[in-house]
Design a protein around this motif. Structure first.
Motif, PDB file in Angstrom:
ATOM      1  N   LYS A  38      24.210   0.231  27.191  1.00  0.00           N
ATOM      2  CA  LYS A  38      24.436  -0.767  26.202  1.00  0.00           C
ATOM      3  C   LYS A  38      25.116   0.228  24.740  1.00  0.00           C
ATOM      4  O   LYS A  38      25.729  -0.580  24.228  1.00  0.00           O
ATOM      5  N   VAL A  39      24.640   1.447  24.818  1.00  0.00           N
ATOM      6  CA  VAL A  39      25.281   1.965  23.887  1.00  0.00           C
ATOM      7  C   VAL A  39      26.822   2.017  24.032  1.00  0.00           C
ATOM      8  O   VAL A  39      27.533   2.120  23.088  1.00  0.00           O
TER       9      VAL A  39
ATOM     10  N   CYS B 298      28.506  -1.200  23.451  1.00  0.00           N
ATOM     11  CA  CYS B 298      28.773  -1.498  21.840  1.00  0.00           C
ATOM     12  C   CYS B 298      29.742  -0.620  21.332  1.00  0.00           C
ATOM     13  O   CYS B 298      30.428  -0.953  20.377  1.00  0.00           O
TER      14      CYS B 298
ATOM     15  N   VAL C 158      23.149  -1.899  18.046  1.00  0.00           N
ATOM     16  CA  VAL C 158      22.903  -1.793  19.445  1.00  0.00           C
ATOM     17  C   VAL C 158      22.089  -3.023  20.213  1.00  0.00           C
ATOM     18  O   VAL C 158      22.355  -3.491  21.094  1.00  0.00           O
TER      19      VAL C 158
END
Length: 339
Positions: free
Chosen positions: A321-322, A325, A338
């Motif tokens: 997810k980081v 983003c 995030v």
């Protein structure tokens, strides 16, 4: 104890140097199948280690019914192959990034839960001796809170590492989806989350293609703010042409810790009171010098003891997810929360 029957899906470099030899060295493993669209690659490893060679993973799952699989394929195939393996009742070790969207990662986690199998993501940086030592030191409190950090992972690119060189899937967006960030950046987002026992709250990213002839990113520089308030940078690069860099520096209340910055002293702690401590704990694996990844042993331990894998699907999802983003930040020109 009966042996874990393992199939390896994808017979490129990561299988050749890490997965296959580490499975072969484990006393509780029987390698039963190898899968690759280039059938000669699968046949090569079947001849070496026994088992069957396949060009199609679904046929293999149906005929061999392995206890566990390693998914070592192009990024875009990680989710569909992992879900199919879980639905066939196999435990799954998937290479990073675990998926190419958050929805895919969620579906993989659900498939593993539904079928009662383990899902582990191959984030090997957690198992590298300098990183293990660094986390131990942080936990003692001798350095106090981490205030700022820099974590970097760069090398000359998959053209020197991949079995297909410059013609590798790594450079084809349809198969790779993401470049240096999916290859290296996601390792560092996972490392910093794990080492700091913290989550990334906000990301700003510059992600682009600077030198490689490809339509995926070959460089990224990101700014991260952790939930704890610590801020730092994450760098991923395929254009470190004069050698690999896999280093992290943590500036803390009571001093600084340098990890992977010195060839012999892999962890260096410099305290504000003048004390300097140096630790020789073993090297971080590089493309040129392979070390045992720790991933295979951890995956097998989770199967043999029926315990949660050391790098769970939820871990892989949070680290992915980081990176996603960071791409969103590049696209929008804005900081991205995030969660």
């Amino acid at each position: 104890m009966s042996k874990v029957r393992v199939a390896v899906i994808g017979c490129g470099s990561i299988s050749k140097y890490r997965h296959i030899p580490e499975y072969a060295a484990h006393e509780n493993v029987e390698l039963v199948a190898f899968v690759d669209p280039v059938i000669e690659r699968a046949e090569h490893f079947a001849n070496l280690h026994g088992g069957e060679a396949y060009s199609d993973f679904e046929t293999m799952l149906a005929e061999v019914k392995p206890d566990a699989v390693s998914v070592c394929t192009p990024n875009a195939l990680h989710a569909p192959m992992s879900i199919a393996a879980a639905n066939a009742g196999a435990h799954v070790l998937v290479e990073k990034p675990m998926a190419v969207t958050d929805a895919e990662a969620e579906a993989m986690i659900e498939a593993a839960k539904k079928n009662g199998v383990h899902l582990m993501v191959g984030h090997n940086q957690r198992f590298m001796p300098p990183h293990v030592k660094a986390k131990q030191i942080l936990k003692t409190g001798v350095l106090g809170r981490v205030l700022t950090f820099r974590t970097s992972f760069g090398h000359p690119g998959p053209d020197g590492w991949s079995v297909d060189g410059a013609g590798s899937w790594f450079f084809r967006k349809k198969e790779a989806i993401m470049g240096a960030m999916g290859d290296l950046g996601v390792h560092k987002s996972d490392l910093i989350r794990w080492m700091l026992d913290d989550e990334v709250a906000e990301v700003a990213g510059f992600v682009g293609t600077l030198d490689k002839e490809t339509d995926v990113d070959d460089n990224a520089s990101c700014l991260l703010r952790m939930r704890s308030g610590a801020i730092g940078t994450l760098v991923a690069s395929w254009t470190y042409y004069k050698g690999e860099d896999n280093s992290t520096i943590l500036w803390c209340e009571k001093g600084v810790m340098k990890i992977g910055t010195h060839p012999d002293d892999q962890v260096i702690v410099e305290l504000r009171n003048g004390t300097v401590e140096k630790y020789k704990v073993g090297a971080i694996s590089t493309n040129e010098k392979q070390e045992t990844s720790g991933v295979i042993n951890a995956f097998l331990e989770s199967i043999l003891t029926n315990t949660t894998p050391a790098v769970s699907g939820e871990d892989g999802r949070a680290s992915l997810k980081v990176i996603l983003c960071a791409f969103e930040s590049q696209e929008s020109g804005k900081f991205v929360n995030v969660n």
